[in-house]
Design an enzyme around this catalytic site. Structure first.
Site, PDB file in Angstrom:
ATOM      1  N   GLY A  38      51.988  30.805  41.198  1.00 19.97           N
ATOM      2  CA  GLY A  38      52.521  31.194  39.889  1.00 19.97           C
ATOM      3  C   GLY A  38      53.926  31.771  39.940  1.00 19.97           C
ATOM      4  O   GLY A  38      54.393  32.361  38.971  1.00 19.97           O
TER       5      GLY A  38
ATOM      6  N   SER B  95      52.526  26.714  43.210  1.00 14.38           N
ATOM      7  CA  SER B  95      53.691  26.201  42.473  1.00 14.38           C
ATOM      8  C   SER B  95      53.971  24.728  42.747  1.00 14.38           C
ATOM      9  O   SER B  95      55.133  24.313  42.791  1.00 14.38           O
ATOM     10  CB  SER B  95      54.939  27.050  42.768  1.00 14.38           C
ATOM     11  OG  SER B  95      54.745  28.368  42.301  1.00 14.38           O
TER      12      SER B  95
ATOM     13  N   ASN C  67      43.570  23.844  38.460  1.00 25.42           N
ATOM     14  CA  ASN C  67      42.910  25.135  38.218  1.00 25.42           C
ATOM     15  C   ASN C  67      43.459  25.687  36.902  1.00 25.42           C
ATOM     16  O   ASN C  67      44.576  26.184  36.854  1.00 25.42           O
ATOM     17  CB  ASN C  67      43.219  26.093  39.382  1.00 25.42           C
ATOM     18  CG  ASN C  67      42.664  27.484  39.134  1.00 25.42           C
ATOM     19  OD1 ASN C  67      41.860  27.691  38.231  1.00 25.42           O
ATOM     20  ND2 ASN C  67      43.105  28.440  39.951  1.00 25.42           N
TER      21      ASN C  67
ATOM     22  N   GLU D 178      43.316  35.412  43.334  1.00 23.28           N
ATOM     23  CA  GLU D 178      43.183  36.308  42.172  1.00 23.28           C
ATOM     24  C   GLU D 178      41.824  37.002  42.187  1.00 23.28           C
ATOM     25  O   GLU D 178      41.685  38.120  41.687  1.00 23.28           O
ATOM     26  CB  GLU D 178      43.426  35.510  40.877  1.00 23.28           C
ATOM     27  CG  GLU D 178      44.911  35.200  40.706  1.00 23.28           C
ATOM     28  CD  GLU D 178      45.220  33.930  39.956  1.00 23.28           C
ATOM     29  OE1 GLU D 178      44.366  33.398  39.238  1.00 23.28           O
ATOM     30  OE2 GLU D 178      46.371  33.447  40.099  1.00 23.28           O
TER      31      GLU D 178
ATOM     32  N   HIS E 150      39.567  32.323  45.470  1.00 24.47           N
ATOM     33  CA  HIS E 150      40.949  32.287  44.974  1.00 24.47           C
ATOM     34  C   HIS E 150      41.564  33.677  45.161  1.00 24.47           C
ATOM     35  O   HIS E 150      40.881  34.698  45.004  1.00 24.47           O
ATOM     36  CB  HIS E 150      40.969  31.885  43.498  1.00 24.47           C
ATOM     37  CG  HIS E 150      42.349  31.567  43.010  1.00 24.47           C
ATOM     38  ND1 HIS E 150      43.255  32.550  42.695  1.00 24.47           N
ATOM     39  CD2 HIS E 150      42.989  30.392  42.837  1.00 24.47           C
ATOM     40  CE1 HIS E 150      44.399  31.986  42.327  1.00 24.47           C
ATOM     41  NE2 HIS E 150      44.263  30.669  42.409  1.00 24.47           N
TER      42      HIS E 150
ATOM     43  N   GLU F 164      46.677  28.439  50.045  1.00 23.44           N
ATOM     44  CA  GLU F 164      47.481  28.905  48.918  1.00 23.44           C
ATOM     45  C   GLU F 164      48.188  30.199  49.311  1.00 23.44           C
ATOM     46  O   GLU F 164      47.603  31.299  49.174  1.00 23.44           O
ATOM     47  CB  GLU F 164      46.588  29.169  47.703  1.00 23.44           C
ATOM     48  CG  GLU F 164      45.883  27.935  47.183  1.00 23.44           C
ATOM     49  CD  GLU F 164      45.627  28.033  45.695  1.00 23.44           C
ATOM     50  OE1 GLU F 164      46.092  27.154  44.968  1.00 23.44           O
ATOM     51  OE2 GLU F 164      44.984  29.005  45.253  1.00 23.44           O
TER      52      GLU F 164
ATOM     53  N   LYS G  95      42.545  28.220  35.352  1.00 21.32           N
ATOM     54  CA  LYS G  95      42.448  29.687  35.267  1.00 21.32           C
ATOM     55  C   LYS G  95      41.878  30.075  33.886  1.00 21.32           C
ATOM     56  O   LYS G  95      41.096  29.313  33.327  1.00 21.32           O
ATOM     57  CB  LYS G  95      43.798  30.345  35.532  1.00 21.32           C
ATOM     58  CG  LYS G  95      44.439  29.847  36.814  1.00 21.32           C
ATOM     59  CD  LYS G  95      45.552  30.715  37.282  1.00 21.32           C
ATOM     60  CE  LYS G  95      46.275  30.024  38.421  1.00 21.32           C
ATOM     61  NZ  LYS G  95      47.152  30.929  39.166  1.00 21.32           N
TER      62      LYS G  95
HETATM   63  C1  PEP Z   1      46.506  28.415  41.725  1.00 24.56           C
HETATM   64  O1  PEP Z   1      46.327  29.372  41.015  1.00 24.56           O
HETATM   65  O2  PEP Z   1      45.567  27.938  42.376  1.00 24.56           O
HETATM   66  C2  PEP Z   1      47.847  27.851  41.798  1.00 24.56           C
HETATM   67  C3  PEP Z   1      48.143  27.078  42.795  1.00 24.56           C
HETATM   68  O3  PEP Z   1      48.715  28.200  40.777  1.00 24.56           O
HETATM   69  P1  PEP Z   1      50.215  27.646  40.543  1.00 24.56           P
HETATM   70  O4  PEP Z   1      50.202  26.161  40.792  1.00 24.56           O
HETATM   71  O5  PEP Z   1      50.509  27.994  39.129  1.00 24.56           O
HETATM   72  O6  PEP Z   1      51.086  28.350  41.529  1.00 24.56           O
END
Ligand code: PEP
Length: 263
Positions: A184, A223, A16, A107, A105, A178, A18
């Site tokens: 993040g 992460s 992703n 976000e 997601h 997630e 982003k």
């Molecule tokens: C994401 O935004 O879907 C995600 C998993 O981000 P990160 O791996 O940076 O935590």
């Protein structure tokens, strides 16, 4: 209920991006990734895909057609067309041969106040057009600390899964667990926490459709790094990863894909 361990679920690793990238950065990232895959010479590796900002779908299609990396969107409208300024429709994703889109997601749930009903409508619109809805679910740290993480996540899953099932589309879905506190932050869920939640998600899905539940891939996101991917992949209900930050580095993303296939 079917024995989910007996069903083949090829691992899927999705990057992703982003709101990152640019034409030349994307070119460097994709050619790096393609180079690593080619050098790997067809060895066992998880299927890979990238979820790119909509303006780069054309670049992804041109660069990745005929290769083993898939591409898709990061969000989509549930509406087919019309006065929805700034939105991207499923047919626009299809124009650029996208195979999937992320929906829900955290976000977008947080910053754009997206509800399970909105996310369900987006997932149905995608699946109805033959694209894979990659549906994100997860809990905040407050919900986890209150002991209600499984209940909260399974409720998110149930609402979207029922909408898909009402159109006989549940089997097309992929879910990504997630935990919001892991996105993040550099703080991944432990493999045991991921497995506990993935098993609960699969149980929830199996109450709706046992056959589909055994086949639906459940990705973990939050992460994920190459160093943590193998232990996550070893969990019986973890079928791949949704990778944010680490997907912006070709070698790290490639190493995650290798680890996710047990290499
Ligand atoms: C994401 O935004 O879907 C995600 C998993 O981000 P990160 O791996 O940076 O935590």
């Amino acid at each position: 209920m079917l024995n989910s361990a007996a069903v083949q679920r090829p691992p899927w690793v999705v990057g992703n991006w982003k709101m990152n990238g640019g034409l030349s950065d994307n070119e460097a990232l994709l050619s790096g990734l393609l180079g690593l895959l080619e050098a790997h010479g067809g060895g066992r590796i998880a299927q890979c895909a990238v979820a790119v900002p909509a303006p780069y779908l054309f670049q992804s299609m041109v660069r990745l057609s005929g290769h083993s990396i898939g591409w898709g969107g990061q969000d989509v409208s549930a509406e087919p067309a019309g006065a929805f300024t700034g939105e991207v429709s499923v047919s626009m994703l299809r124009d650029f041969e996208a195979q999937f889109s992320i929906v829900g997601h955290s976000e977008r749930r947080t910053r754009h106040a997206e509800t399970d009903a909105v996310i369900a409508a987006k997932a149905v619109a995608l699946a109805d057009s033959g694209l894979v809805p990659l549906i994100c679910v997860g809990e905040s740290i407050q919900v986890r600390d209150s002991g209600k993480a499984v209940e909260s996540v399974c409720q998110q899953v149930q609402r979207v899964a029922q909408a898909l099932q009402s159109k006989a589309l549940l089997g097309k879905a992929v879910f990504a667990y997630e935990p919001i506190w892991a996105i993040g932050t550099g703080r991944s869920a432990t493999p045991e926490q991921a497995q506990e939640m993935h098993a609960a998600i699969r149980r929830t899905l199996s109450e709706i459709d046992a056959k589909a539940a055994a086949q639906i891939r459940l990705l973990y996101g939050g992460s994920v790094k190459a160093a943590s991917a193998a232990a996550l992949a070893a969990q019986p209900d973890v079928d791949g990863a949704l990778v944010g930050g680490a997907s912006l580095e070709a070698k790290e993303f490639f190493d995650i894909a290798c680890a996710m296939s047990g290499q």
